[in-house]
Enzyme design. Structure first.
Site, mmCIF file in Angstrom:
data_model
loop_
_atom_site.group_PDB
_atom_site.id
_atom_site.type_symbol
_atom_site.label_atom_id
_atom_site.label_comp_id
_atom_site.label_asym_id
_atom_site.label_seq_id
_atom_site.Cartn_x
_atom_site.Cartn_y
_atom_site.Cartn_z
ATOM 1 N N ASP A 282 -100.340 11.990 -26.656
ATOM 2 C CA ASP A 282 -101.186 10.829 -26.350
ATOM 3 C C ASP A 282 -101.488 10.025 -27.605
ATOM 4 O OD1 ASP A 282 -102.881 9.554 -24.095
ATOM 5 O OD2 ASP A 282 -104.191 9.602 -25.846
ATOM 6 N N GLY A 417 -104.041 6.025 -25.321
ATOM 7 C CA GLY A 417 -102.611 5.826 -25.162
ATOM 8 C C GLY A 417 -102.179 5.696 -23.717
ATOM 9 N N LEU A 418 -102.524 6.680 -22.907
ATOM 10 C CA LEU A 418 -102.106 6.662 -21.513
ATOM 11 C C LEU A 418 -102.701 5.433 -20.829
ATOM 12 C CD1 LEU A 418 -100.582 8.051 -19.341
ATOM 13 C CD2 LEU A 418 -102.569 9.495 -18.896
#
Ligand code: SF4
Lengths: 511, 426
Positions: A282, A417-418
């Site tokens: 991530d 990030g996701l």
């Protein structure tokens, strides 16, 4: 004369107050006019201290000038002694009293108080807060820990002992750093002899010589005193500041080598999570995030290293208001291929940030305000700080736990990030309209930044389609897209930004 | 620092006044810049001072960090102190640079500080010189906000007094006008403006104006109504211009506001019935807003540390309209003249104290164990930690508290600490 809008540091007597307030059994009698008592609120409001700083102000007025200001000082000092019965007293002048030259030191001596009285000479028109703190601490150390001829050397085989030097009142996370460093030292089997100035009494300072090593946590405060201890008592000094995972390991290794203990068990701390958090997938999106760093020297230098080595950010700017440590900051900047910004001019810092357009700012409360205005995420890493940066929770910057804290607080202002991918995927959904900010981005205003008119070329016009396209871009990059397109148009002599211009600019500025 | 015995004032029914000298825990007049620069929207305040002065304003301004606020400090350095000629040149250079950067500035105040006064830097001459140099774009004035001359709100007084000579003259034949004096939030000004219009009081101006170019004319037909009790020098300067001051209570609470308006209504010859008709609904609304807080506050004792000179009118408001019991009413400076109406209405049993010896006053406060302590930011948390309930006095200066529609808000400021105590279970 220097035109100043906001200042990073107060006057040097505020530095002296930070020492007096940190310590116990020490009282400060300050020759100063009434308005200077504002300094109390720094401690009682910003740091939420539950007691007034141990400071008596003479609060002389115009009508006292040329007459009895000296008498006023003596009365104030005598009354302060009688009321507070301190172990020792420091006396000095603020900027105004410096001009009337009453000699607080001489006046206090004339009172013949039955306690040590240390006169401070803090030139208000040349020096600033950190220098004042450093000088005050140095004078106290000199006074209370003098060289004693024929003092018994430490017996070999005794458990190693160190002093922790530098934490003060109103310091950035000093309370928690001390706790964290003490925990490291105790796991190493190194005893802490004296921690100063925070929580130390003058008689504790008298025991400073009784240690093998001095650990300097904040060079701004304790470097001068540590050098004196080195010269006078032959003590070794550790200057590695354990901020960040790698620096913490170096700190441990260094202190182990100096004291002859085995560092192995302490080096591998199961709670040191930064490396894995940073390597986990991530965190991929953190790579190359452009970060601007500004603060005192200790925190700015450490932050630059952590940002580049341990989080994989790209440091695009590094600077400090601490001119005394300009050399060290410059060296750190050079390592990153940058020229350090050494200034205490807030406007210069603001200009640098708005020119560099970083994605994250690590700075003081001043940079927090700048970043907020420019719509850039920010984490505070250094004094001066506001009340919200004196948290109730345990939140050190130093040691392995400190590194965990750095990871969390620096990554927090960025989009996860996701989540970034999701935002891109669903950007046309109504939830991602202007008004709906990402849930964790409370500090970032979803509207376009208003503070950057200097990059907006006013004669450039946007076509309807380009303008519409712009609204589909997630808000947190929209400001940048707009600026890039306008810069691109200006550079290419385009008066109208078409849909195509927007994408040309995107590819032009793509990294 | 001899403790002065309580001495009776001039009026026989007046409260005893305790005069003290010692450590004063108060702001200096520079602090006023924090609200004055918001009020006069094209004015810039340049403090000629030290790093301490810059730090004070920034600390008092708290979180209000604007990109480029309309105030700054020209911090004197070692070389400025070496020779005064240099200091003047330096000042000119700084002002040139500032005005170049900020062409929006129409009025520049050079604000004196303790250091500039101790080295006798003549800011009035500097202001004249710079006014000539930068006319007609910028007018340059000066006043002192220094801690050796002024306490907190006296900075506003000094600023407004410096602004009075800028007002054009209104001749003998001009129509009567009402001048409301004291920096008020715009929203409060607008409320008062509507009330005066309803009452039929014509030509109402506010001072300071929102724009430097809009300074109202002053003359013998100007009636001055002070909105703040700390404006002694300003009142005197206006009177020297021929204006007449209308003595009144200050517009805090339903009663204070009513009587304040009444002073103007009487000067305009508004019939009593008409006055009541206009004021009654507003006054009722204020009273309704107060009644809720009265339940909390009635019977509780209050102790004022000196801060803004608002203390006597606020004590009157708390006693008369909320049933509180003032124990000590500390004020940095007691202006008997401007407070003549207020002092008559203070409840017996309270002590007025002027000046300060912070340690002794703290001793008295601890001994009295008041239900509420009104004090500055430096003392609030330490007193809370000792188990006392406090209200920061600075909020009374920074928040809109004047007039009918703020009466409830003003009471709420005092009630909130109790409400909080009541809900907290930690
Ligand atoms: S008291 Fe004097 S020196 Fe201190 S901040 Fe106020 S004007 Fe400046």
């Amino acid at each position: 004369m220097q035109l100043t809008v906001w200042t990073y540091e107060g006057p040097p007597h505020v530095g002296a107050m930070r020492i007096a307030t940190a310590m116990k059994g020490l009282h400060y009698v300050l020759h100063a006019p009434q308005g200077d008592t504002y300094a109390d609120l720094l401690f009682t409001m910003i740091e939420r201290r539950d007691a007034r700083p141990p400071v008596t102000y003479t609060t002389f007025q115009a009508r006292d000038l040329g007459g009895d200001t000296a008498e006023l000082f003596k009365t104030a000092a005598r009354e302060a002694y009688e009321r507070f019965k301190p172990e020792a007293m420091i006396v000095g002048a603020s900027c105004t009293a410096e001009l009337i030259q009453d000699d607080p030191g001489g006046l206090a001596r004339a009172l013949a108080l039955p306690i040590p009285v240390i006169a401070l000479d803090l030139p208000s028109y040349q020096k600033k807060e950190n220098w004042g703190a450093s000088e005050t601490f140095y004078q106290l150390v000199r006074t209370f820990a003098p060289k004693v001829e024929g003092a018994a050397p430490r017996t070999p085989g005794e458990r190693p002992r160190c002093n922790i030097l530098g934490p003060t009142a109103l310091g950035f996370r000093h309370r928690d750093d001390v706790a964290e460093v003490k925990r490291l030292l105790s796991r190493l089997g190194v005893d802490v002899n004296v921690t100063a100035p925070l929580e130390a009494t003058p008689s504790d300072l008298a025991r400073l010589a009784d240690a093998d090593v001095n650990v300097v946590l904040y060079a701004e405060i304790a470097d001068v005193a540590a050098r004196w201890l080195e010269r006078t008592h032959g003590q070794k000094t550790i200057r590695t500041v354990p901020i960040g995972h790698n620096a913490t390991r170096e700190f441990i290794t260094e202190i182990a080598a100096l004291t002859g203990v085995d560092p192995a068990a302490v080096l591998d701390d199961a709670n040191a999570r930064l490396p894995w958090w940073s390597r986990s997938v991530d965190s991929n999106y953190l790579t190359g995030k452009r970060v601007f760093i500004f603060g005192d020297a200790t925190h700015a230098i450490a932050a630059a290293r952590v940002a580049s080595e341990e989080l994989g950010f790209e440091v695009v700017g590094l600077g400090s208001y601490a001119r005394e440590f300009g050399r060290e900051v410059r060296a750190a900047a050079e390592k990153l291929g940058l020229t350090a910004l050494i200034t205490d001019d807030y406007l210069a810092v603001e200009q640098a940030i708005s020119e560099l357009q970083p994605e994250l700012v690590l700075g003081t409360q001043m940079e927090r305000h700048i970043a907020k205005r420019l719509g850039i995420g920010c984490a505070v890493i250094s004094a001066p700080a506001h009340v919200q940066d004196y948290p109730a929770r345990y939140s050190p910057q130093m040691g392995f736990e400190g590194a965990n804290v750095l990871f969390d607080t620096w990554v927090h202002p960025l989009v996860m990030g996701l989540e970034e991918h999701l935002l891109a995927m669903f950007r046309e959904d109504f939830e991602f309209n202007d008004a709906a900010g990402a849930s964790h981005l409370a500090s970032v205003h979803p509207s376009a930044p208003q503070g950057t008119p200097e990059v907006t070329a006013s004669e450039i016009v946007w076509s309807k389609e380009a303008e519409a396209e712009l609204t589909k871009i997630p808000f947190f990059v929209r400001g940048k897209a707009r600026r890039n397109a306008e810069r691109f148009a200006a550079e290419h002599g385009l008066a109208l930004i078409q849909l195509e211009t927007l994408y040309d600019a995107k590819s032009h500025f793509a990294r | 620092m001899t403790p002065a015995a309580p001495s009776a004032g001039c009026e026989s029914e007046a409260l005893p006044v305790l005069r003290e000298r010692g450590q004063r825990e108060v702001f200096c007049g520079l602090t006023g810049i924090v609200w004055l620069h918001r009020k006069i929207q094209d004015a810039f305040f340049l403090v000629i001072g030290s790093r301490t002065c810059a730090h004070l304003i920034q600390s008092a301004a708290g979180v209000m960090v604007f990109a480029e606020p309309r105030f700054a400090t020209a911090i004197m350095e070692e070389r400025d102190l070496a020779g005064l000629a240099d200091a003047n040149e330096e000042l000119d250079r700084v002002v040139d640079r500032l005005l170049e950067r900020r062409p929006d500035i129409k009025l520049l105040f050079l604000v004196g500080s303790c250091p500039s006064e101790v080295i006798k830097l003549d800011l009035s001459r500097a202001a004249q010189r710079l006014s000539v140099k930068h006319q007609p774009n910028v007018r340059v004035l000066n006043y002192s906000g220094s801690g050796i001359e002024t306490t907190f709100t006296q900075g506003e007084d000094a600023c407004l007094a410096a602004l009075v000579p800028e007002a054009p003259s209104a001749g003998d034949d001009s129509l009567p006008s009402l001048l409301v004096v004291g920096a008020l939030p715009d929203i409060v000004e607008d409320q008062f403006r509507r009330l005066f219009a309803e009452l039929g009081i014509g030509a109402v101006d506010f001072f300071p104006p929102r724009r430097a170019g809009a300074i109202p004319a002053i003359g013998p037909n100007t009636c001055v109504l002070l909105a703040q009790p700390f404006l002694g020098d300003t009142a005197r300067a206006l009177e020297e211009r021929g204006a007449k001051r209308l003595p009144a209570l200050f517009p805090f609470g339903a009663e204070g506001t009513t009587e304040w308006l009444k002073a103007a209504a009487d000067a305009w010859g508004i019939p009593e019935m008409e006055f009541r008709r206009v004021v009654a609904p507003h006054r009722e609304r204020a009273k309704r807003a107060l009644s809720r807080h009265k339940e909390t506050l009635a019977g509780l004792s209050v102790f004022f540390f000196p801060d803004s000179q608002l203390e006597p009118p606020l004590a009157r408001f708390l006693a008369e309209e909320l049933g509180m019991r003032p124990i000590e009413i500390g004020t940095p400076y007691l202006n008997r003249d401007l407070l003549s109406e207020e002092l008559k209405r203070l409840p017996p049993g309270a002590v007025l104290s002027e000046g300060q010896h912070a340690e002794r006053q703290l001793d008295r406060c601890r001994a009295a164990r008041p239900d509420l302590v009104v004090c500055g930011l430096g003392l609030a948390n330490p007193l809370e930690a000792e188990g006392l309930t406090t209200k920061w006095s600075i909020e009374l200066v920074f928040s809109p508290v004047h007039g009918f529609d703020q009466a409830g808000d003003l009471a709420a400021l005092f009630a909130r600490p109790f409400a909080r105590r009541a809900v907290l279970k930690v």
